[in-house]
Design a protein around this motif. Structure first.
Motif, mmCIF file in Angstrom:
data_model
loop_
_atom_site.group_PDB
_atom_site.id
_atom_site.type_symbol
_atom_site.label_atom_id
_atom_site.label_comp_id
_atom_site.label_asym_id
_atom_site.label_seq_id
_atom_site.Cartn_x
_atom_site.Cartn_y
_atom_site.Cartn_z
ATOM 1 N N ILE A 1 -12.341 26.379 -42.570
ATOM 2 C CA ILE A 1 -13.335 27.139 -41.813
ATOM 3 C C ILE A 1 -12.575 28.048 -40.853
ATOM 4 N N PRO A 2 -12.513 29.344 -41.113
ATOM 5 C CA PRO A 2 -11.825 30.259 -40.194
ATOM 6 C C PRO A 2 -12.566 30.336 -38.865
ATOM 7 N N ALA A 3 -11.830 30.244 -37.767
ATOM 8 C CA ALA A 3 -12.460 30.253 -36.447
ATOM 9 C C ALA A 3 -11.528 30.860 -35.414
ATOM 10 N N ALA A 4 -12.132 31.380 -34.357
ATOM 11 C CA ALA A 4 -11.358 31.871 -33.223
ATOM 12 C C ALA A 4 -11.049 30.747 -32.264
ATOM 13 N N GLY A 5 -11.860 29.689 -32.297
ATOM 14 C CA GLY A 5 -11.658 28.563 -31.394
ATOM 15 C C GLY A 5 -12.722 27.500 -31.611
ATOM 16 N N PHE A 6 -12.681 26.472 -30.784
ATOM 17 C CA PHE A 6 -13.661 25.400 -30.877
ATOM 18 C C PHE A 6 -13.913 24.846 -29.483
ATOM 19 N N GLY A 7 -14.955 24.051 -29.364
ATOM 20 C CA GLY A 7 -15.318 23.496 -28.066
ATOM 21 C C GLY A 7 -15.278 21.989 -28.074
ATOM 22 N N GLU A 8 -14.967 21.410 -26.921
ATOM 23 C CA GLU A 8 -14.962 19.963 -26.751
ATOM 24 C C GLU A 8 -15.740 19.591 -25.492
ATOM 25 N N THR A 9 -16.275 18.379 -25.501
ATOM 26 C CA THR A 9 -16.993 17.843 -24.347
ATOM 27 C C THR A 9 -16.464 16.450 -24.048
ATOM 28 N N GLU A 10 -16.219 16.183 -22.790
ATOM 29 C CA GLU A 10 -15.792 14.840 -22.371
ATOM 30 C C GLU A 10 -16.746 14.364 -21.282
ATOM 31 N N GLY A 11 -17.276 13.170 -21.443
ATOM 32 C CA GLY A 11 -18.242 12.653 -20.494
ATOM 33 C C GLY A 11 -19.666 12.976 -20.911
ATOM 34 N N LYS A 12 -20.624 12.405 -20.180
ATOM 35 C CA LYS A 12 -22.032 12.600 -20.511
ATOM 36 C C LYS A 12 -22.819 12.994 -19.275
ATOM 37 N N GLY A 13 -23.981 13.587 -19.528
ATOM 38 C CA GLY A 13 -24.892 13.940 -18.446
ATOM 39 C C GLY A 13 -24.258 14.856 -17.426
#
Length: 245
Positions: A109-121
Motif C-alpha cells: 500500500i503506497p503511502a506518505a505516512g501513517f498514524g498511531e494512537t497511544e492511550g484512550k479517551g
C-alpha cells in the motif's frame, strides 16, 4: 498499528508508484487523501500470476461479507470481525483470516505516512509518521499487506469482484513503543529488496519471508505529535527516528 493512513498526492508517493512498475491501473486512478481510515478504500499493488504488477482500489478490511438484496448478492461489506490489520503471529495459523493470503496474495500500500494512537479517551496521544526527507528518495513508504478478491454475480447477472486488504503488523519497534506499544506496521523498501520479495507472486514458501516479520525501521521516520487526526495542528516538537542499520 491504528487504522489511519496518509496517502497525500505528492511527489514522493507518485515516485514510489512509478518505481513499482505497475502495468495495470484502476480506471478511476489511485485513491489520494490526507486521512484514509479503516473500512474505507485505499489503493494497493500486487503481482499477478504472470509476474505483472497491478494497482487496484481495495476496501481496507480483509474479511468481507455479502450485502444481499432480494436474495441476490449485490456487493460486499466489511465483516463484523475486525480485520484492517493482520498480526504477524497469525500468518501461519491455519484457518486464520490471513493464512492463505500470506502464501499467495501479498500486496503493498503506497503511502506518505501513517498514524498511531497511544492511550484512550482524554489520555489519548496522536502521532503522525512520515519518511525523513533526507533519506534516499522517494520520500514515501510501501506498507506490506495482504489482499483477497471477492466475486459475485450481482443483480445484472454479470461477474463482479471486490478487492479487500489489510496491513501486516509486527511487534512494536523499540523506537516506536512510546507512540504505540502494541504493534508497528510492516514497512518495506526497494533498498534491501524487501518490496520485490514481498510482491513475488511465485514465492509461496513462507520461510523465505521470515526475515521481514521482525520489527525494523527501513526508513528514518519523523514522529509528529498532533491534536487529533481531524485537527493535525502540532502539539509538540517532532522527533527523528533513525533507520536501523
Amino acid at each position: 498499528m491504528c487504522g489511519r493512513l496518509n496517502v497525500t498526492d505528492c511527489e514522493g508517493v507518485r515516485a514510489l508508484m512509478e518505481g513499482l512498475q505497475i502495468r495495470l491501473w484502476p480506471e478511476t486512478g489511485p485513491i489520494f487523501s490526507r486521512i484514509i481510515t479503516a473500512a474505507n478504500t485505499v489503493s494497493i499493488v500486487f503481482e499477478n500470476a504472470h509476474g505483472q504488477r497491478e494497482m487496484h482500489n481495495a476496501l481496507w478490511w480483509l474479511l468481507l461479507e455479502p450485502r444481499i438484496s432480494n436474495g441476490t448478492v449485490v456487493d460486499f461489506k466489511p465483516s463484523k470481525y475486525t480485520s484492517f490489520n493482520t498480526r504477524y503471529d497469525k500468518l501461519n495459523v491455519k484457518r486464520s483470516a490471513g493464512y492463505q493470503s500470506f502464501r499467495s496474495m501479498r500486496c503493498v500500500i503506497p503511502a506518505a505516512g501513517f498514524g498511531e494512537t497511544e492511550g484512550k479517551g482524554s489520555q489519548a496521544r496522536y502521532t503522525d509518521f512520515t519518511v525523513f526527507a533526507q533519506d534516499k528518495p522517494p520520500h514515501a513508504m510501501a506498507m506490506g499487506g495482504l489482499y483477497r478478491i471477492w466475486q459475485y454475480k450481482g443483480q445484472d447477472n454479470t461477474n463482479h469482484y471486490k478487492v479487500s486488504c489489510s496491513v501486516v503488523t509486527l511487534p512494536a519497534h523499540p523506537k516506536m513503543e512510546k507512540y504505540h506499544s502494541k504493534s508497528s506496521p510492516l514497512v518495506l523498501s526497494h533498498n534491501d529488496g524487501s518490496i520485490d520479495t514481498w510482491l513475488d507472486s511465485g514465492l509461496t514458501d513462507t520461510r523465505a519471508l521470515a526475515w521481514l516479520l521482525k520489527p525494523k525501521l527501513r526508513h528514518s521516520l519523523v514522529a509528529h505529535p498532533i491534536v487529533r487526526p481531524t485537527q493535525p495542528e502540532s502539539v509538540g516538537e517532532d522527533t527523528l527516528l533513525m533507520a536501523d542499520n
